[in-house]
Design a protein around this motif. Structure first.
Motif, PDB file in Angstrom:
ATOM      1  N   MET A   1      -5.447  -4.451   3.241  1.00 26.61           N
ATOM      2  CA  MET A   1      -4.326  -4.943   3.576  1.00 26.61           C
ATOM      3  C   MET A   1      -5.068  -4.446   5.147  1.00 26.61           C
ATOM      4  SD  MET A   1      -0.534  -6.133   1.940  1.00 26.61           S
ATOM      5  CE  MET A   1      -0.731  -7.240   1.158  1.00 26.61           C
ATOM      6  N   PHE A   2      -5.273  -3.117   5.285  1.00 27.12           N
ATOM      7  CA  PHE A   2      -5.005  -2.122   6.351  1.00 27.12           C
ATOM      8  C   PHE A   2      -5.812  -2.941   7.205  1.00 27.12           C
ATOM      9  CE2 PHE A   2      -7.460   0.930   8.969  1.00 27.12           C
ATOM     10  CZ  PHE A   2      -6.454   1.256   9.890  1.00 27.12           C
ATOM     11  N   THR A   3      -7.237  -2.719   6.449  1.00 25.21           N
ATOM     12  CA  THR A   3      -8.533  -3.118   7.063  1.00 25.21           C
ATOM     13  C   THR A   3      -8.753  -5.290   7.152  1.00 25.21           C
ATOM     14  OG1 THR A   3      -9.399  -1.787   5.636  1.00 25.21           O
ATOM     15  CG2 THR A   3     -11.116  -3.670   6.434  1.00 25.21           C
ATOM     16  N   ALA A   4      -8.181  -5.151   6.741  1.00 25.48           N
ATOM     17  CA  ALA A   4      -7.660  -7.314   6.455  1.00 25.48           C
ATOM     18  C   ALA A   4      -7.074  -7.455   8.121  1.00 25.48           C
ATOM     19  CB  ALA A   4      -6.911  -7.808   6.022  1.00 25.48           C
ATOM     20  N   PHE A   5      -6.112  -6.899   8.782  1.00 26.41           N
ATOM     21  CA  PHE A   5      -5.317  -6.754  10.273  1.00 26.41           C
ATOM     22  C   PHE A   5      -5.660  -6.549  11.123  1.00 26.41           C
ATOM     23  CE2 PHE A   5      -2.807  -5.430  13.125  1.00 26.41           C
ATOM     24  CZ  PHE A   5      -2.040  -5.993  13.259  1.00 26.41           C
TER      25      PHE A   5
ATOM     26  N   LEU B   1       7.137  -7.866  11.194  1.00 25.04           N
ATOM     27  CA  LEU B   1       7.816  -6.147  11.437  1.00 25.04           C
ATOM     28  C   LEU B   1       9.194  -7.094  11.241  1.00 25.04           C
ATOM     29  CD1 LEU B   1       8.101  -3.558  11.163  1.00 25.04           C
ATOM     30  CD2 LEU B   1       8.358  -3.644  13.841  1.00 25.04           C
ATOM     31  N   LEU B   2       9.623  -7.807  11.487  1.00 26.27           N
ATOM     32  CA  LEU B   2      11.113  -8.207  11.857  1.00 26.27           C
ATOM     33  C   LEU B   2      11.116  -8.552   9.834  1.00 26.27           C
ATOM     34  CD1 LEU B   2      11.635  -9.809  15.091  1.00 26.27           C
ATOM     35  CD2 LEU B   2      12.696  -8.170  14.206  1.00 26.27           C
ATOM     36  N   SER B   3       9.415  -9.151   9.538  1.00 25.57           N
ATOM     37  CA  SER B   3       9.976  -9.947   8.136  1.00 25.57           C
ATOM     38  C   SER B   3      10.112  -8.962   7.195  1.00 25.57           C
ATOM     39  CB  SER B   3       8.692 -11.317   7.739  1.00 25.57           C
ATOM     40  OG  SER B   3       8.469 -12.227   8.352  1.00 25.57           O
ATOM     41  N   GLY B   4       9.205  -7.634   7.864  1.00 26.24           N
ATOM     42  CA  GLY B   4       9.235  -6.548   6.681  1.00 26.24           C
ATOM     43  C   GLY B   4      10.469  -5.652   6.205  1.00 26.24           C
TER      44      GLY B   4
ATOM     45  N   ALA C   1       9.491   7.989   6.620  1.00 27.19           N
ATOM     46  CA  ALA C   1      10.481   7.764   5.602  1.00 27.19           C
ATOM     47  C   ALA C   1      10.114   6.329   5.207  1.00 27.19           C
ATOM     48  CB  ALA C   1      11.460   7.908   5.883  1.00 27.19           C
ATOM     49  N   ALA C   2      10.397   5.594   6.429  1.00 30.04           N
ATOM     50  CA  ALA C   2      10.235   4.115   6.037  1.00 30.04           C
ATOM     51  C   ALA C   2       9.145   3.496   5.405  1.00 30.04           C
ATOM     52  CB  ALA C   2      10.372   3.284   7.529  1.00 30.04           C
ATOM     53  N   VAL C   3       8.475   3.805   5.576  1.00 28.95           N
ATOM     54  CA  VAL C   3       7.038   3.416   4.875  1.00 28.95           C
ATOM     55  C   VAL C   3       6.970   3.895   2.795  1.00 28.95           C
ATOM     56  CG1 VAL C   3       4.098   3.460   4.260  1.00 28.95           C
ATOM     57  CG2 VAL C   3       5.655   3.670   6.697  1.00 28.95           C
ATOM     58  N   LEU C   4       7.890   5.516   2.893  1.00 31.68           N
ATOM     59  CA  LEU C   4       8.199   5.125   1.879  1.00 31.68           C
ATOM     60  C   LEU C   4       8.802   4.804   0.901  1.00 31.68           C
ATOM     61  CD1 LEU C   4       7.361   9.160   1.596  1.00 31.68           C
ATOM     62  CD2 LEU C   4       6.148   7.314   0.937  1.00 31.68           C
ATOM     63  N   VAL C   5      10.051   4.182   2.176  1.00 33.24           N
ATOM     64  CA  VAL C   5      10.987   3.299   1.617  1.00 33.24           C
ATOM     65  C   VAL C   5      10.931   1.436   0.849  1.00 33.24           C
ATOM     66  CG1 VAL C   5      12.876   1.177   1.809  1.00 33.24           C
ATOM     67  CG2 VAL C   5      12.705   4.792   2.568  1.00 33.24           C
ATOM     68  N   ALA C   6       9.049   1.268   1.223  1.00 29.10           N
ATOM     69  CA  ALA C   6       8.962  -0.171   1.700  1.00 29.10           C
ATOM     70  C   ALA C   6       7.707   0.084  -0.139  1.00 29.10           C
ATOM     71  CB  ALA C   6       7.568   0.045   2.594  1.00 29.10           C
ATOM     72  N   LYS C   7       7.471   1.338  -0.349  1.00 30.94           N
ATOM     73  CA  LYS C   7       6.585   1.784  -2.004  1.00 30.94           C
ATOM     74  C   LYS C   7       8.082   1.955  -2.747  1.00 30.94           C
ATOM     75  CE  LYS C   7       3.125   3.995  -3.680  1.00 30.94           C
ATOM     76  NZ  LYS C   7       2.158   5.241  -3.327  1.00 30.94           N
TER      77      LYS C   7
ATOM     78  N   PHE D   1       1.716  -4.378   2.981  1.00 36.07           N
ATOM     79  CA  PHE D   1       1.820  -4.845   3.775  1.00 36.07           C
ATOM     80  C   PHE D   1       2.584  -4.016   5.178  1.00 36.07           C
ATOM     81  CE2 PHE D   1       5.150  -7.827   5.994  1.00 36.07           C
ATOM     82  CZ  PHE D   1       4.255  -8.792   6.178  1.00 36.07           C
ATOM     83  N   ILE D   2       3.707  -2.878   4.148  1.00 35.19           N
ATOM     84  CA  ILE D   2       4.395  -2.787   5.549  1.00 35.19           C
ATOM     85  C   ILE D   2       3.815  -1.690   6.369  1.00 35.19           C
ATOM     86  CG2 ILE D   2       6.278  -0.485   5.899  1.00 35.19           C
ATOM     87  CD1 ILE D   2       7.438  -3.124   5.865  1.00 35.19           C
ATOM     88  N   SER D   3       2.890  -0.284   5.762  1.00 34.40           N
ATOM     89  CA  SER D   3       1.800   0.539   6.921  1.00 34.40           C
ATOM     90  C   SER D   3       1.129  -0.564   7.582  1.00 34.40           C
ATOM     91  CB  SER D   3       1.068   1.082   5.372  1.00 34.40           C
ATOM     92  OG  SER D   3       1.447   1.802   4.340  1.00 34.40           O
TER      93      SER D   3
END
Length: 576
Positions: free
Chosen positions: A43-47, A220-223, A367-373, A383-385
């Motif tokens: 996902m990161f590479t696609a972005f 980001l707002l969607s995430g 912290a926020a990225v790990l909440v996403a996981k 996606f969030i990363s």
């Protein structure tokens, strides 16, 4: 130009691929790293590939200085509002505030409130005046009736210092994120981000930056909407249940640390009250002033008002930006408490007995990225990363663009060339400055690895509130303001804010490693003092200025006021 662009983009994709290959190889350094997450990396590479495509498209539309700095003034109010929100929803907002809430509970909310309440002031005091008076940078507005060389020398200095502090936060967030995602060494991650950012700005200018910000704001707002929904769903959509569980977790962590039951209960409840982060009233007022008035002095935010065609669209921009940012900050507070209950209790992510995320101090920003996981598994984590990385990249690009414009437009074109520089030469200087700022950003990002990124941004806000805001406000609204007052007062605010920041506990002790209690300035933010010094300096030296130039500048105020209030002549001037 086309060949150079394609070569650099190919090299960048090679660097990204090399990073993935290195991550897949496993042992990259001596520090412990996360296992490679291929979904997140794809996902990161696609972005990255998609945004490089936007940059290539934008490069074809960037033919003049106006295109490079302001996207030719062709952005609508709604689009610009999303882009401003994208600029503002930076690494500090998404990663830093959620980490601050996780660490300090209620006190982390001061960032959200402080960042937000500057917007109504910006709407009513400055938004329309900025669009009516300016062309490329805030110095166009502040120096409308003043001598250009000294005023722009100050404006460029203030812009570059604010950009440097702000860049540190974004680079630290980006470095920690890529380190977590790819398993790379931190410094390699920071270099990768720096190279990507330089490509976006060098070739795409404001058009590419704006569209990357708009797309990233929507994602980001969607995430965060999904994250906030999932966190609240775990507690039956009861905020009380979420906060109660947060208190329970913090109490258990304090008890595991050896505290007696009474002290542990007190430590748990502390996250629901003030005092964990801001220790005294003066610090609270100073910190709040920095966040609130700093908004009105941020060069990369002020620059956005020149991308819309008229003052009505500028006002609409602020309305939409305030709406999205307010909604975003409500969700970030929920996500921060979700980090306490979901991340600090999960052995995969944290040392549950100590309440510390694996990997050391700097990784608390994740912290926020790990909440996403926790709430969405590996796919949503990927996606969030990718979105968090986009967040950082877009903001860094905007910051770099404002720094480059300060050097090329304010210093080179106006001061050195006295307004006679051609567009091509100005663009060349801007791109050289972009490269220099990229290198500086990488170096500073490595030095400040362990700092909380929301706090680092607050220091940039303190400098903006002390240097840029007094000069901008008084030059537009006070008829007796003069060049001498604006320049001397502005430099007084700039120098005092930077000096007090360096000798404060946050830098003198935490970053430079001096003994605890040795800081010469006792408060976390200098804004209360340095902002007062800035305003006093502008007032005093303007009042004392009896020169012929000062009389002419005061006489020119009515014409500036008519232009700023009505916009008469603004459309014609911005077309040149």
């Amino acid at each position: 130009m086309s060949r150079a662009r394609n070569t650099l983009i190919a090299a960048l994709l090679g660097l990204t691929t090399a990073g993935i290959a290195q991550a897949a190889g496993g042992d990259v350094g001596s520090t412990a790293k996360q296992a490679t997450n291929w979904i997140a990396i794809i996902m990161f590479t696609a972005f990255v590939v998609a945004t490089l495509g936007i940059t290539k498209w934008a490069a074809g539309r960037t033919k003049s200085a106006a295109d490079f700095y302001t996207a030719g003034g062709g952005i609508t109010g709604f689009q610009n509002g999303l882009a401003i929100a994208g600029d503002y929803m930076s690494a500090a907002s998404f990663l830093g505030i959620s980490a601050a809430v996780m660490a300090n509970g209620y006190d982390g909310l001061i960032y959200s409130i402080g960042f937000l309440v500057g917007w109504p002031i910006l709407t009513f005091l400055l938004a329309e005046r900025l669009r009516n008076l300016g062309k490329f940078t805030f110095a166009d507005v502040a120096g409308y009736r003043f001598q250009q060389a000294p005023l722009r020398a100050f404006a460029a200095s203030g812009t570059l210092v604010v950009v440097a502090f702000y860049l540190i936060a974004q680079m630290v967030g980006a470095g920690q994120l890529i380190k977590l995602l790819f398993g790379l060494d931190y410094w390699i991650a920071v270099v990768l981000v720096g190279v990507l950012m330089m490509v976006y700005v060098l070739f795409g200018g404001m058009t590419a930056t704006t569209w990357v910000q708009i797309i990233k704001a929507v994602l980001l707002l969607s995430g965060v909407t999904f994250m906030g929904f999932m966190v609240m769903a775990k507690y039956g959509f009861s905020p009380e249940a979420l906060f109660a569980d947060g208190v329970r977790v913090r109490t258990e962590i304090a008890a595991n640390g050896g505290a007696d039951p009474t002290a542990a209960a007190r430590a748990g409840l502390a996250i629901m009250g003030p005092g964990g982060f801001i220790k005294d009233p003066i610090s609270a007022i100073s910190f709040g002033m920095a966040l609130m008035f700093g908004t009105l002095g941020l060069p990369h935010i002020l620059m956005r008002f020149f991308t819309v065609p008229n003052a009505k669209e500028a006002r609409k921009s602020v309305f939409w930006a305030t709406t999205w940012i307010g909604y975003f900050y409500i969700l970030i507070f929920i996500i921060g408490f979700g980090a306490i209950t979901l991340v600090l209790t999960n052995p995969e992510f944290a040392d549950t007995s100590k309440g510390i995320i694996h990997g050391g101090a700097g990784t608390a920003n994740m912290a926020a990225v790990l909440v996403a996981k926790s709430v969405g598994g590996d796919v949503f984590y990927g996606f969030i990363s990718a979105v968090a990385f986009a967040t950082i990249l877009a903001v860094v690009a905007g910051l770099t663009l404002s720094g480059a414009s300060a050097v090329s437009h304010d210093l080179y074109a106006t001061v050195f060339k006295k307004g006679k520089a051609d567009s091509a030469a100005e663009l060349k200087v801007s791109r050289i400055t972009t490269l220099a700022l990229g290198i500086i950003a990488v170096l500073l990002g490595i030095v400040f690895e362990r700092q909380n990124i929301a706090f680092m941004v607050s220091l940039a806000f303190a400098v903006a509130a002390s240097a840029n805001f007094p000069v901008l406000l008084l030059s537009v609204l006070w008829k007796d303001c003069t060049t001498k007052g604006a320049v001397i007062g502005g430099f007084m605010g700039l120098i005092s804010s930077v000096a007090l920041t360096i000798v404060s506990p946050s830098v003198w002790e935490a970053t430079l490693g001096n003994p605890k209690g040795s800081a010469l300035f006792p408060y976390t933010s200098p804004a209360l003092f340095s902002m007062a010094i800035g305003f006093f300096g502008v007032w005093l030296f303007s009042v004392l200025d009896k020169s012929r130039n000062a009389q002419q500048e005061r006489a020119a105020f009515p014409a500036q006021q008519v232009r700023s209030e009505t916009g008469l002549g603004a459309a014609k001037a911005s077309a040149h």
